[in-house]
Design an enzyme around this catalytic site. Structure first.
Site, PDB file in Angstrom:
ATOM      1  N   MET A  30       0.844  -1.193   0.000  1.00 52.95           N
ATOM      2  CA  MET A  30       0.000   0.000   0.000  1.00 52.95           C
ATOM      3  C   MET A  30       0.885   1.252   0.000  1.00 52.95           C
ATOM      4  O   MET A  30       0.431   2.349   0.343  1.00 52.95           O
ATOM      5  CB  MET A  30      -0.937  -0.008   1.215  1.00 52.95           C
ATOM      6  CG  MET A  30      -1.883  -1.207   1.183  1.00 52.95           C
ATOM      7  SD  MET A  30      -3.400  -0.965   2.102  1.00 52.95           S
ATOM      8  CE  MET A  30      -2.777  -0.651   3.735  1.00 52.95           C
ATOM      9  N   GLY A  31       2.153   1.085  -0.378  1.00 50.56           N
ATOM     10  CA  GLY A  31       3.043   2.229  -0.515  1.00 50.56           C
ATOM     11  C   GLY A  31       3.584   2.749   0.792  1.00 50.56           C
ATOM     12  O   GLY A  31       3.513   2.082   1.820  1.00 50.56           O
ATOM     13  N   GLY A  36      11.260  -2.735   5.346  1.00 46.69           N
ATOM     14  CA  GLY A  36      10.574  -4.030   5.319  1.00 46.69           C
ATOM     15  C   GLY A  36      10.091  -4.355   3.910  1.00 46.69           C
ATOM     16  O   GLY A  36      10.286  -5.463   3.400  1.00 46.69           O
ATOM     17  N   HIS A  37       9.486  -3.353   3.241  1.00 50.23           N
ATOM     18  CA  HIS A  37       9.042  -3.563   1.859  1.00 50.23           C
ATOM     19  C   HIS A  37      10.240  -3.833   0.943  1.00 50.23           C
ATOM     20  O   HIS A  37      10.182  -4.683   0.058  1.00 50.23           O
ATOM     21  CB  HIS A  37       8.323  -2.316   1.325  1.00 50.23           C
ATOM     22  CG  HIS A  37       7.048  -1.987   2.019  1.00 50.23           C
ATOM     23  ND1 HIS A  37       6.877  -0.855   2.768  1.00 50.23           N
ATOM     24  CD2 HIS A  37       5.862  -2.641   2.066  1.00 50.23           C
ATOM     25  CE1 HIS A  37       5.647  -0.811   3.248  1.00 50.23           C
ATOM     26  NE2 HIS A  37       5.012  -1.885   2.839  1.00 50.23           N
ATOM     27  N   GLN A 154      -2.523 -12.282   7.839  1.00 49.68           N
ATOM     28  CA  GLN A 154      -2.744 -12.054   6.404  1.00 49.68           C
ATOM     29  C   GLN A 154      -2.060 -13.148   5.577  1.00 49.68           C
ATOM     30  O   GLN A 154      -2.633 -13.675   4.622  1.00 49.68           O
ATOM     31  CB  GLN A 154      -2.191 -10.670   6.043  1.00 49.68           C
ATOM     32  CG  GLN A 154      -2.160 -10.364   4.569  1.00 49.68           C
ATOM     33  CD  GLN A 154      -1.829  -8.906   4.298  1.00 49.68           C
ATOM     34  OE1 GLN A 154      -2.688  -8.044   4.403  1.00 49.68           O
ATOM     35  NE2 GLN A 154      -0.588  -8.613   3.942  1.00 49.68           N
ATOM     36  N   VAL A 177      11.123  -7.036   9.443  1.00 51.09           N
ATOM     37  CA  VAL A 177      12.306  -6.162   9.529  1.00 51.09           C
ATOM     38  C   VAL A 177      12.050  -5.147  10.639  1.00 51.09           C
ATOM     39  O   VAL A 177      10.962  -4.570  10.715  1.00 51.09           O
ATOM     40  CB  VAL A 177      12.581  -5.449   8.185  1.00 51.09           C
ATOM     41  CG1 VAL A 177      13.786  -4.532   8.290  1.00 51.09           C
ATOM     42  CG2 VAL A 177      12.793  -6.483   7.079  1.00 51.09           C
ATOM     43  N   SER A 186       6.744  -0.339   9.963  1.00 55.26           N
ATOM     44  CA  SER A 186       5.369  -0.226   9.494  1.00 55.26           C
ATOM     45  C   SER A 186       5.175   1.181   8.946  1.00 55.26           C
ATOM     46  O   SER A 186       5.732   2.151   9.491  1.00 55.26           O
ATOM     47  CB  SER A 186       4.414  -0.434  10.679  1.00 55.26           C
ATOM     48  OG  SER A 186       3.133   0.062  10.361  1.00 55.26           O
ATOM     49  N   SER A 187       4.379   1.295   7.892  1.00 49.17           N
ATOM     50  CA  SER A 187       4.087   2.635   7.366  1.00 49.17           C
ATOM     51  C   SER A 187       3.366   3.460   8.425  1.00 49.17           C
ATOM     52  O   SER A 187       3.452   4.679   8.438  1.00 49.17           O
ATOM     53  CB  SER A 187       3.217   2.526   6.111  1.00 49.17           C
ATOM     54  OG  SER A 187       3.821   1.648   5.191  1.00 49.17           O
TER      55      SER A 187
HETATM   56  O1  PAF Z   1      -0.123  -5.832   3.529  1.00 48.46           O
HETATM   57  C1  PAF Z   1      -0.581  -4.889   2.841  1.00 48.46           C
HETATM   58  O2  PAF Z   1       0.063  -3.845   2.674  1.00 48.46           O
HETATM   59  C2  PAF Z   1      -1.952  -5.025   2.207  1.00 48.46           C
HETATM   60  O3  PAF Z   1      -2.840  -5.695   3.044  1.00 48.46           O
HETATM   61  C3  PAF Z   1      -1.923  -5.682   0.821  1.00 48.46           C
HETATM   62  C4  PAF Z   1      -1.441  -7.130   0.891  1.00 48.46           C
HETATM   63  C5  PAF Z   1      -1.022  -4.889  -0.105  1.00 48.46           C
HETATM   64  C6  PAF Z   1      -3.335  -5.694   0.210  1.00 48.46           C
HETATM   65  O4  PAF Z   1      -3.840  -4.407   0.057  1.00 48.46           O
END
Ligand code: PAF
Length: 284
Positions: A30-31, A36-37, A154, A177, A186-187
């Protein structure tokens, strides 16, 4: 690196890659990307030939009183970060591209695994997640998709969806991370004031406490949860949503710790809801 907003354009680019026998990796996000991303993207680069990062703040996974509008967004900065690790394409659709009409088709896991942990206080959240992730899988048709273990529930739900709907891809969970002081990245950490940022350390500290107890032989979930609760309550603004110790495969509460164990918690620090967890494999 390309930034693509349209589903048709993305499909054309990916068809060309597949025609050249390239494997496709997808990192759904979600940007407002953090380390971590970036670690997910690095895994994707290692495991696949062509890496797509989706950046889409998905409205259907936010409840009416949640932070959809306030959720941090910065595509320019995200693009620089993706470029720095060699991402091939950013897919950043508008809401109208992903949901052009009032949606009436959803992918929803109806099992108890969506009602426990975060599902208990965020009704409908996982239905939004599985729906958008299934859409992204249909659009990108990746060979592998990469998800962070910070969102442990998730990951379990998406793995179940993929198994049960015979989706043809591999889910690759990647480690949490952390900042140097232990806070899971976390964002939403950007919402924290300086004081709240310090208080937020009680999440990872309570997990470290739990780990110490388990390593010294404790196997009673209640005893461990009580110690974790005390640690968290040292933060004046902390409000515990849940602390649970569950089977890491089906998310059912454990009466005694054995096998695949997931210790998961959600805590509000000031107004910011944070989650963290620890996975352990213990003798059965
Ligand atoms: O983990 C996230 O950032 C969101 O839940 C995802 C998997 C991108 C779905 O919108």
């Amino acid at each position: 690196m390309m930034i693509i907003n349209s589903i048709d354009k993305l499909r054309d680019v990916l068809d060309a890659q597949r025609a050249n026998h390239k494997t496709i990796g997808l990192v759904p996000t979600m940007g407002f990307l953090h380390q971590g991303h970036l670690s997910l993207m690095q895994c994707a680069k290692r495991d696949t030939d062509f890496v797509v990062v989706s950046i889409f703040v998905n409205p259907t996974q936010f409840g009416p009183n949640e932070d959809f509008e306030a959720y941090p967004r910065d595509l320019k900065r995200d693009a620089e970060r993706c470029d720095s690790v060699g991402v091939d394409v950013i897919f950043a659709p508008e809401v109208s591209e992903m949901y052009p009409e009032q949606a009436s088709t959803f992918v929803s896991c109806e099992g108890a695994i969506t009602r426990t942990l975060c599902g208990a206080s965020r009704p409908g959240h996982f239905k939004g997640v599985t729906t958008v992730v299934a859409k992204l899988f249909n659009i990108v048709q990746p060979d592998k998709a990469f998800f962070g273990q910070k969102d442990a529930q998730q990951v379990v739900i998406i793995e179940k969806m993929v198994r049960e709907l015979n989706m043809r891809l591999q889910i690759v969970p990647c480690p949490i991370v952390r900042e140097a002081d232990g806070l899971a990245m976390s964002s939403r950490n950007t919402y924290l004031s300086e004081t709240a940022r310090k208080e937020a350390l009680v999440l990872s500290q309570s997990l470290a406490e739990a780990n110490r107890l388990i390593q010294s032989g404790e196997r009673d979930p209640e005893a461990i949860i009580n110690v974790m609760r005390k640690t968290i309550e040292t933060a004046p603004s902390a409000q515990i949503d849940y602390i649970q110790i569950v089977d890491g495969r089906n998310l059912e509460d454990l009466k005694t710790l054995k096998g695949e164990v997931l210790i998961a918690l959600a805590v509000k620090i000031d107004q910011t809801r944070l989650i963290d967890n620890l996975r352990l494999t213990l003798p059965a």
